[in-house]
Design a protein around this motif. Structure first.
Motif, PDB file in Angstrom:
ATOM      1  N   ALA A   1     -45.940-108.505 -23.895  1.00  0.00           N
ATOM      2  CA  ALA A   1     -47.246-108.916 -23.368  1.00  0.00           C
ATOM      3  C   ALA A   1     -48.233-107.747 -23.437  1.00  0.00           C
ATOM      4  CB  ALA A   1     -47.103-109.425 -21.941  1.00  0.00           C
ATOM      5  N   THR A   2     -47.762-106.558 -23.120  1.00  0.00           N
ATOM      6  CA  THR A   2     -48.622-105.369 -23.203  1.00  0.00           C
ATOM      7  C   THR A   2     -49.046-105.121 -24.641  1.00  0.00           C
ATOM      8  OG1 THR A   2     -47.604-104.368 -21.251  1.00  0.00           O
ATOM      9  CG2 THR A   2     -48.729-102.876 -22.789  1.00  0.00           C
ATOM     10  N   LYS A   3     -48.094-105.226 -25.565  1.00  0.00           N
ATOM     11  CA  LYS A   3     -48.440-105.014 -26.977  1.00  0.00           C
ATOM     12  C   LYS A   3     -49.484-106.044 -27.422  1.00  0.00           C
ATOM     13  CE  LYS A   3     -46.828-104.429 -31.628  1.00  0.00           C
ATOM     14  NZ  LYS A   3     -45.726-104.192 -32.533  1.00  0.00           N
ATOM     15  N   ALA A   4     -49.337-107.274 -26.978  1.00  0.00           N
ATOM     16  CA  ALA A   4     -50.308-108.316 -27.329  1.00  0.00           C
ATOM     17  C   ALA A   4     -51.699-107.956 -26.823  1.00  0.00           C
ATOM     18  CB  ALA A   4     -49.861-109.654 -26.763  1.00  0.00           C
TER      19      ALA A   4
ATOM     20  N   LYS B   1     -57.631-104.623 -30.502  1.00  0.00           N
ATOM     21  CA  LYS B   1     -57.856-104.176 -31.879  1.00  0.00           C
ATOM     22  C   LYS B   1     -58.298-105.325 -32.794  1.00  0.00           C
ATOM     23  CE  LYS B   1     -54.750-101.568 -33.719  1.00  0.00           C
ATOM     24  NZ  LYS B   1     -53.492-100.958 -34.182  1.00  0.00           N
ATOM     25  N   SER B   2     -58.481-106.514 -32.233  1.00  0.00           N
ATOM     26  CA  SER B   2     -58.805-107.731 -32.995  1.00  0.00           C
ATOM     27  C   SER B   2     -57.713-108.089 -33.993  1.00  0.00           C
ATOM     28  CB  SER B   2     -60.159-107.605 -33.697  1.00  0.00           C
ATOM     29  OG  SER B   2     -61.191-107.452 -32.749  1.00  0.00           O
ATOM     30  N   ASP B   3     -56.486-107.707 -33.701  1.00  0.00           N
ATOM     31  CA  ASP B   3     -55.317-108.084 -34.500  1.00  0.00           C
ATOM     32  C   ASP B   3     -54.708-109.330 -33.843  1.00  0.00           C
ATOM     33  OD1 ASP B   3     -52.961-108.390 -35.915  1.00  0.00           O
ATOM     34  OD2 ASP B   3     -52.055-106.511 -35.205  1.00  0.00           O
ATOM     35  N   PHE B   4     -55.346-110.467 -34.086  1.00  0.00           N
ATOM     36  CA  PHE B   4     -54.952-111.686 -33.391  1.00  0.00           C
ATOM     37  C   PHE B   4     -53.607-112.218 -33.867  1.00  0.00           C
ATOM     38  CE2 PHE B   4     -59.634-111.499 -33.230  1.00  0.00           C
ATOM     39  CZ  PHE B   4     -59.736-111.232 -31.866  1.00  0.00           C
ATOM     40  N   GLU B   5     -53.278-112.038 -35.148  1.00  0.00           N
ATOM     41  CA  GLU B   5     -51.957-112.454 -35.636  1.00  0.00           C
ATOM     42  C   GLU B   5     -50.858-111.627 -34.979  1.00  0.00           C
ATOM     43  OE1 GLU B   5     -54.527-111.869 -37.717  1.00  0.00           O
ATOM     44  OE2 GLU B   5     -54.864-113.755 -38.767  1.00  0.00           O
ATOM     45  N   GLY B   6     -51.080-110.311 -34.855  1.00  0.00           N
ATOM     46  CA  GLY B   6     -50.118-109.445 -34.173  1.00  0.00           C
ATOM     47  C   GLY B   6     -49.959-109.831 -32.716  1.00  0.00           C
ATOM     48  N   ALA B   7     -51.064-110.181 -32.074  1.00  0.00           N
ATOM     49  CA  ALA B   7     -51.013-110.609 -30.677  1.00  0.00           C
ATOM     50  C   ALA B   7     -50.235-111.910 -30.535  1.00  0.00           C
ATOM     51  CB  ALA B   7     -52.429-110.766 -30.124  1.00  0.00           C
TER      52      ALA B   7
ATOM     53  N   CYS C   1     -57.554-119.628 -31.236  1.00  0.00           N
ATOM     54  CA  CYS C   1     -58.970-119.983 -31.440  1.00  0.00           C
ATOM     55  C   CYS C   1     -59.659-118.964 -32.342  1.00  0.00           C
ATOM     56  CB  CYS C   1     -59.699-120.050 -30.098  1.00  0.00           C
ATOM     57  SG  CYS C   1     -59.323-121.501 -29.099  1.00  0.00           S
ATOM     58  N   LYS C   2     -59.357-117.700 -32.143  1.00  0.00           N
ATOM     59  CA  LYS C   2     -59.999-116.658 -32.939  1.00  0.00           C
ATOM     60  C   LYS C   2     -59.643-116.764 -34.427  1.00  0.00           C
ATOM     61  CE  LYS C   2     -62.326-113.634 -31.204  1.00  0.00           C
ATOM     62  NZ  LYS C   2     -63.790-113.623 -31.062  1.00  0.00           N
ATOM     63  N   ILE C   3     -58.437-117.256 -34.741  1.00  0.00           N
ATOM     64  CA  ILE C   3     -58.065-117.396 -36.157  1.00  0.00           C
ATOM     65  C   ILE C   3     -58.307-118.817 -36.671  1.00  0.00           C
ATOM     66  CG2 ILE C   3     -56.420-115.497 -36.058  1.00  0.00           C
ATOM     67  CD1 ILE C   3     -54.154-117.638 -36.163  1.00  0.00           C
ATOM     68  N   GLY C   4     -58.856-119.686 -35.810  1.00  0.00           N
ATOM     69  CA  GLY C   4     -59.225-121.031 -36.247  1.00  0.00           C
ATOM     70  C   GLY C   4     -58.125-122.072 -36.161  1.00  0.00           C
ATOM     71  N   ASP C   5     -57.023-121.783 -35.483  1.00  0.00           N
ATOM     72  CA  ASP C   5     -55.942-122.767 -35.323  1.00  0.00           C
ATOM     73  C   ASP C   5     -56.102-123.445 -33.959  1.00  0.00           C
ATOM     74  OD1 ASP C   5     -53.638-124.275 -35.218  1.00  0.00           O
ATOM     75  OD2 ASP C   5     -52.312-122.654 -35.878  1.00  0.00           O
ATOM     76  N   PHE C   6     -57.049-124.371 -33.913  1.00  0.00           N
ATOM     77  CA  PHE C   6     -57.427-124.997 -32.647  1.00  0.00           C
ATOM     78  C   PHE C   6     -56.368-125.973 -32.137  1.00  0.00           C
ATOM     79  CE2 PHE C   6     -61.341-123.612 -34.713  1.00  0.00           C
ATOM     80  CZ  PHE C   6     -61.832-122.777 -33.728  1.00  0.00           C
ATOM     81  N   GLU C   7     -55.592-126.564 -33.028  1.00  0.00           N
ATOM     82  CA  GLU C   7     -54.519-127.462 -32.593  1.00  0.00           C
ATOM     83  C   GLU C   7     -53.435-126.682 -31.854  1.00  0.00           C
ATOM     84  OE1 GLU C   7     -54.724-130.775 -32.561  1.00  0.00           O
ATOM     85  OE2 GLU C   7     -56.731-130.369 -33.374  1.00  0.00           O
ATOM     86  N   ALA C   8     -53.058-125.532 -32.380  1.00  0.00           N
ATOM     87  CA  ALA C   8     -52.063-124.685 -31.704  1.00  0.00           C
ATOM     88  C   ALA C   8     -52.621-124.203 -30.361  1.00  0.00           C
ATOM     89  CB  ALA C   8     -51.670-123.505 -32.585  1.00  0.00           C
ATOM     90  N   ALA C   9     -53.899-123.883 -30.331  1.00  0.00           N
ATOM     91  CA  ALA C   9     -54.533-123.459 -29.077  1.00  0.00           C
ATOM     92  C   ALA C   9     -54.456-124.568 -28.037  1.00  0.00           C
ATOM     93  CB  ALA C   9     -55.983-123.054 -29.326  1.00  0.00           C
ATOM     94  N   LYS C  10     -54.772-125.800 -28.440  1.00  0.00           N
ATOM     95  CA  LYS C  10     -54.711-126.928 -27.500  1.00  0.00           C
ATOM     96  C   LYS C  10     -53.287-127.129 -26.979  1.00  0.00           C
ATOM     97  CE  LYS C  10     -56.953-130.035 -29.974  1.00  0.00           C
ATOM     98  NZ  LYS C  10     -57.634-131.266 -30.409  1.00  0.00           N
TER      99      LYS C  10
END
Length: 164
Positions: free
Chosen positions: A75-78, A84-90, A122-131
């Motif tokens: 969680a801390t790493k995320a 760092k705007s590394d949303f895939e890493g998060a 949401c930041k990477i555009g995968d709104f279905e996964a976000a929901k």
């Protein structure tokens, strides 16, 4: 040895005022406890508090290598990845934290992780996964990410297919 939580609190408070002294103290702990997750995590926090995200990330990675099955380090790493705007890493780190938490039946981080992972989706555009993640989050949930965010705001972003 004194209570780890008390030591952690003292050093983090010190890091806000005297980061070099805090770093010296945690480095002494690392000499004494070089294979402990808590010491690497603590030094990561000291670096983070002083604005050194690069070293903070390096130390939290060391903590994860020592004990992969600790959800708080993922969680801390995320949190660092999001900064760092590394949303895939998060997303990867948050998924690890959620999975480990489920295996350990440790739900403390689950809602926070799902909320933050929804933000990243949401930041990477995968709104279905976000929901999907948001469906497991309390309706009144809100947390500080880049600013204070609410579940309602993220759901609106999913509907509008964009996050401001």
């Amino acid at each position: 040895m004194r209570d780890k939580q008390k030591i952690r609190k003292e050093i983090i408070l010190l890091a806000r005022q005297q980061p070099d002294l805090a770093l010296d103290r945690v480095n002494s702990l690392l000499i004494e406890f070089p294979n402990e997750v808590w010491t690497w995590s603590l030094r990561s926090d000291v670096y983070h508090t002083s604005g050194d995200l690069e070293n903070a990330m390096s130390d939290i990675d060391k903590a994860i290598r020592i004990r992969f099955d600790e959800p708080s380090t993922h969680a801390t790493k995320a949190r660092y990845c999001i900064q760092k705007s590394d949303f895939e890493g998060a997303i990867f780190s948050l998924s690890n934290a959620i999975e480990i938490g489920e295996k350990l039946r440790f739900s403390y981080f689950d809602s926070w992780c799902r909320f933050n992972r929804a933000f990243c989706y949401c930041k990477i555009g995968d709104f279905e996964a976000a929901k999907e993640d948001l469906s497991a989050v309390d309706d009144n949930e809100q947390t500080w990410i880049d600013r204070l965010r609410s579940k309602a705001e993220l759901l609106e972003a999913c509907r509008d297919r964009r996050l401001d």
